[in-house]
Every structure is written in C-alpha cells, then in structure tokens.
Design a protein around this motif. Structure first.
Motif, PDB file in Angstrom:
ATOM      1  N   PHE A 136      35.550  30.105  35.909  1.00  0.00           N
ATOM      2  CA  PHE A 136      35.917  30.967  35.592  1.00  0.00           C
ATOM      3  C   PHE A 136      35.700  32.817  34.567  1.00  0.00           C
ATOM      4  O   PHE A 136      36.273  33.774  35.113  1.00  0.00           O
ATOM      5  CB  PHE A 136      37.030  30.424  34.005  1.00  0.00           C
ATOM      6  N   ASP A 137      34.247  32.601  34.370  1.00  0.00           N
ATOM      7  CA  ASP A 137      33.639  33.926  33.811  1.00  0.00           C
ATOM      8  C   ASP A 137      34.038  34.769  34.762  1.00  0.00           C
ATOM      9  O   ASP A 137      33.539  35.769  35.058  1.00  0.00           O
ATOM     10  CB  ASP A 137      32.111  33.470  33.782  1.00  0.00           C
ATOM     11  N   ARG A 138      33.295  33.645  35.917  1.00  0.00           N
ATOM     12  CA  ARG A 138      33.204  34.933  37.211  1.00  0.00           C
ATOM     13  C   ARG A 138      34.608  35.390  37.485  1.00  0.00           C
ATOM     14  O   ARG A 138      34.877  36.716  38.561  1.00  0.00           O
ATOM     15  CB  ARG A 138      32.674  34.201  38.436  1.00  0.00           C
ATOM     16  N   LEU A 139      35.515  34.585  38.024  1.00  0.00           N
ATOM     17  CA  LEU A 139      36.949  35.393  38.109  1.00  0.00           C
ATOM     18  C   LEU A 139      37.738  35.940  37.294  1.00  0.00           C
ATOM     19  O   LEU A 139      37.564  37.117  37.846  1.00  0.00           O
ATOM     20  CB  LEU A 139      38.252  34.106  38.014  1.00  0.00           C
ATOM     21  N   ALA A 140      37.470  35.630  35.985  1.00  0.00           N
ATOM     22  CA  ALA A 140      37.561  37.368  35.247  1.00  0.00           C
ATOM     23  C   ALA A 140      37.016  39.000  35.214  1.00  0.00           C
ATOM     24  O   ALA A 140      37.491  38.977  34.833  1.00  0.00           O
ATOM     25  CB  ALA A 140      37.509  37.092  33.708  1.00  0.00           C
ATOM     26  N   ALA A 141      35.326  38.195  35.547  1.00  0.00           N
ATOM     27  CA  ALA A 141      35.072  39.244  36.244  1.00  0.00           C
ATOM     28  C   ALA A 141      35.382  40.221  37.389  1.00  0.00           C
ATOM     29  O   ALA A 141      35.101  41.327  38.268  1.00  0.00           O
ATOM     30  CB  ALA A 141      34.101  39.413  35.658  1.00  0.00           C
TER      31      ALA A 141
END
Ligand code: GDP
Length: 420
Positions: free
Chosen positions: A334-339
């Motif tokens: 989810f962190d990668r998606l938000a980035a």
C-alpha cells in the motif's frame, strides 16, 4: 414525452436537453402511435453506454437535496435501499430532511444478487433491526424486491395502492428517494412494466451513480390499475369533480461521499458490478495475514483464530480482486501504491491503473479494531462492509480474534452483524 408518430417511426430523437425525461418506445407491446423521445444524455447512456465525464457533479452528497419535500403535503415516500450496499445506501436522518408528515415505505432492492439459498424474510428482519436509530421515522411497510427480475414489485404496488386507497379524496403522491444507483429508476420501470405489460414508458437507468439529475414527474395515470385506486368514472362519482390521480416523483440520487466505489472509473465499475447470485469466495486468513480487497480496503487478523489452525474463515461478497499476504508485506504494497508505483495485486480489474492515478488516491487508513469470537462454525459472526463494493463475512470456529479494518481515506468501511 409523448408525441404522435410520424408515418415512418424513428428509434430515438435526441434533444439538447440535459434533463432526464420519460421516454417512450414503439416496440415491446407499446402504443404504435407514440415514438421514443429522449434527451441527449439518456441517448448516450442507452445506446453508447457513455455518461458525461462530470456525472458525479449532478448529485449532492447529502439528503439536503430532498429538503424541498418539507413543504409538500403528506406523501408516500419509497426509500429504496441496495442490498449489496445496505449501510452505504441508508439515508440516515432522512425524516429531518424531508419532514415528519410523510409515511415511509422501505424497499430493499437487488435481492437477485444474494445467493439462491438466502431466506428473504430474514433479510427483511435484518433491515428492520438496522433501521433502529436510523432517523427514518414513520416506516409503515417494508418490501424486499428485485426490480430487475420484477420480483416482489407486484406486492409493493398492491401495498402502495392500499395506502393510497385510505385517502379517497386526494390520494397522496409518491416520491422515490434513495442514494444514487440503488435502482430507483429500474424499480419505476418494473412498476410501469407490470402496469402495462410492456416497456412502453421507461426512465433511463445506468450502472454509474448520478443517472437521474433532476426530479422526474410521472403522472400516476401512467401506472393505470397498479397504483390508481379507482377508475376515471369512480373518480368523478366520489365528489362530483375529477380527482387528480396524483404524481410519482423520481428524485435525483443522493451521492454517498463515503462510498469506496467513487475511486473506481466507470469502466472498472462496470467490470466489478455484481451479477445475480453473487459468487462467494471463501479463504482461510492466518494470524499475521491481511486480506486486501481491490486496493480499496484491507482486513488484518492481528490476534487469535482457530486454536488448531490459527485461522479464521473469510467469505468475500464482492467482485473486486482479493489478495492475501503477510500484514508487513501488505503495508509495503500500500505504501508503494501511495507513492505512485503500479502494484498489480491491488489494482481494480481493467488494467486502467496508472502511476499518476495511484499517486492521487488517498492513503490506506485505519478504520477500526474489533474483538470477535465465534462458537458456531457454520454461521458468520460479523460482516466487514466496504461501502459500494461489497462485504466480507467473518466465520470459522474461534474463541478469540482481533481484526483491524482499513480503507482508502479511512472512511466507508466498518463492521455489522452478519447478513447471512
Ligand atoms: P438509480 O440511480 O437509483 O435510479 O439507479 P438505476 O435504476 O439507474 O440503477 C442503477 C444500476 O443498478 C443499473 O445498472 C440497474 O440495472 C441496476 N439495478 C437496479 N435494480 C436492480 C436489481 O433489482 N437487481 C440488479 N442486479 N441490478 C439492479
């Protein structure tokens, strides 16, 4: 709009009006002397499955849009709920917005989506309990229907007719209210169909919220015997003068700003739209694992589970793709998606996700923690709902489990008693 047919009838005649209009067609048992007239917007939806890009601006996100009803005399208000999105489709505090003089008939629509073995009276009891403290007062009847399959619609009309019959001098008007996309227009079409036995008159329906953009008035005479409790002759005899049979109003849908479906593009919505007898997938979720649902929500099993296997069972009632992984990995994804990184396991179907779009989605946020236990292995103990996109039933036998619920923006999700 009825117009006399030209010698050679055309299928449709779009106009520049942006207001949804009743349209008529010359097939399916229709009167050959009327032709179909629709506005340009309805024509685009019916024939090209397109909706103007600013569709979501047409509807308000608050029932204030219905405040005009406060000044109206006592009417029958049909509040339509979507069984696929019960929490999301409820208009909380409706009576404060429309006034307390109206009688409310609750209609739980789209029951064809539920698995075949579901006991419908149980669904009605469930919704009845859900209505406590909902701020919807004066509920005089409830119906569980499928507008699409025209199931339960005859009974609904009979009930509306009986309620209208109580007011012989001026039978009350009918207002269809509900959140966008619950199926108000489809329900009106089903009522028209049973009144006429054809599809001569119909209002435009579309799988994207915001189809009906203004109040649409339909003379109740259109519904003939289904909703008008007397013949024209009887109307005259009652008081000497002709009684107006009244009007049915289709109101614009109230947009749910918390719905997670708003993060999906129209094409993705179409692909994830639930089909009748929704297929249910059941998974085992181990302690320390997370179930990600289409990149829009997540359930983590933090503690507990079955004493022998360390698992709980989760049944997913949604067409969104599901991905199960370790909670730590899920955090990272989810962190990668938000980035703005493309993370295929979190994408909605349709391959339409782009880094730019991923970057502007709100971050996944914590919604709530729940401690659960379930002694009856054959029944679910709770549902986690994700507004507009489905729900997950928590089942399996376990004495203690702690789950954590997350959603994009930390809204539009929660826990409720099990529907099934
Ligand atoms: P409105 O915004 O409340 O007027 O909703 P519509 O009548 O336009 O319906 C929204 C979508 O839900 C459309 O794609 C309809 O075909 C669909 N729909 C409406 N009623 C039913 C139903 O009883 N069952 C199913 N499966 N879909 C329905």
């Amino acid at each position: 709009v009825d117009t006399p047919a030209p010698t050679k009838t055309t299928s449709s005649a779009p106009t520049d009006s942006t207001t949804a209009a009743i349209n008529t067609e010359e097939s399916n048992g229709a009167d050959p002397n009327v032709r179909r007239v629709v506005c340009k917007r309805c024509h685009e939806m019916n024939h090209h499955h397109r909706i103007a890009p600013n569709w979501h601006r047409d509807v308000a996100d608050d029932p204030e849009v219905l405040e005009f009803m406060k000044s109206k005399p006592s009417a029958l208000v049909v509040h339509v709920l979507d069984v696929y999105d019960l929490q999301g489709s409820l208009l909380k505090g409706l009576s404060n917005f429309i006034g307390h003089q109206h009688r409310v008939i609750l209609v739980v629509n789209k029951v064809d989506l539920l698995p075949k073995d579901v006991h419908l009276p149980r669904v009605a009891t469930y919704v009845q309990r859900m209505m406590k403290d909902s701020g919807v007062l004066n509920i005089v009847a409830m119906h569980v229907v499928s507008a699409r399959k025209v199931h339960g619609v005859r009974e609904l009309c009979a009930d509306l007719m009986a309620l209208r019959r109580r007011f012989t001098q001026s039978p009350p008007d009918i207002y269809m209210v509900g959140r966008a996309n619950v199926g108000k227009s489809e329900l009106i079409n089903a009522m028209l169909r049973i009144s006429y036995g054809g599809t001569q008159y119909k209002v435009t329906t579309f799988p994207i919220p915001g189809t009906t953009c203004d109040v649409v008035e339909i003379p109740l005479q259109r519904f003939r015997k289904a909703l008008v409790p007397y013949t024209p002759g009887e109307a005259q005899r009652a008081g000497g003068e002709v009684i107006d049979p009244g009007t049915l109003y289709d109101t614009p849908g109230v947009f749910n700003n918390y719905s997670l479906a708003k993060y999906l593009k129209p094409d993705e919505l179409k692909l994830t739209w639930p089909k009748p007898h929704l297929s249910v997938a059941t998974y085992g979720l181990k302690c320390g694992q997370s179930l990600c649902i289409g990149g829009l929500g997540r359930i983590d099993l933090q503690e507990g589970g079955d004493a022998a296997t360390g698992r709980i069972m989760v049944s997913v009632f949604s067409n969104l793709p599901v991905h199960i992984t370790q909670t730590k990995k899920a955090d990272d994804m989810f962190d990668r998606l938000a980035a703005g990184e493309l993370v295929p396991d979190l994408h909605p179907p349709g391959r339409t996700m782009t880094p730019a779009r991923a970057a502007v989605l709100p971050r996944l946020k914590f919604v709530s923690n729940h401690t659960l236990s379930n002694e009856n292995a054959t029944m679910a103990c709770a549902d986690v709902y994700f507004m507009g996109v489905g729900w997950v039933a928590i089942a399996g036998r376990f004495k203690h489990a702690v789950i954590q619920v997350h959603s994009l923006g930390g809204r539009g999700a929660g826990i409720r008693p099990p529907l099934m």
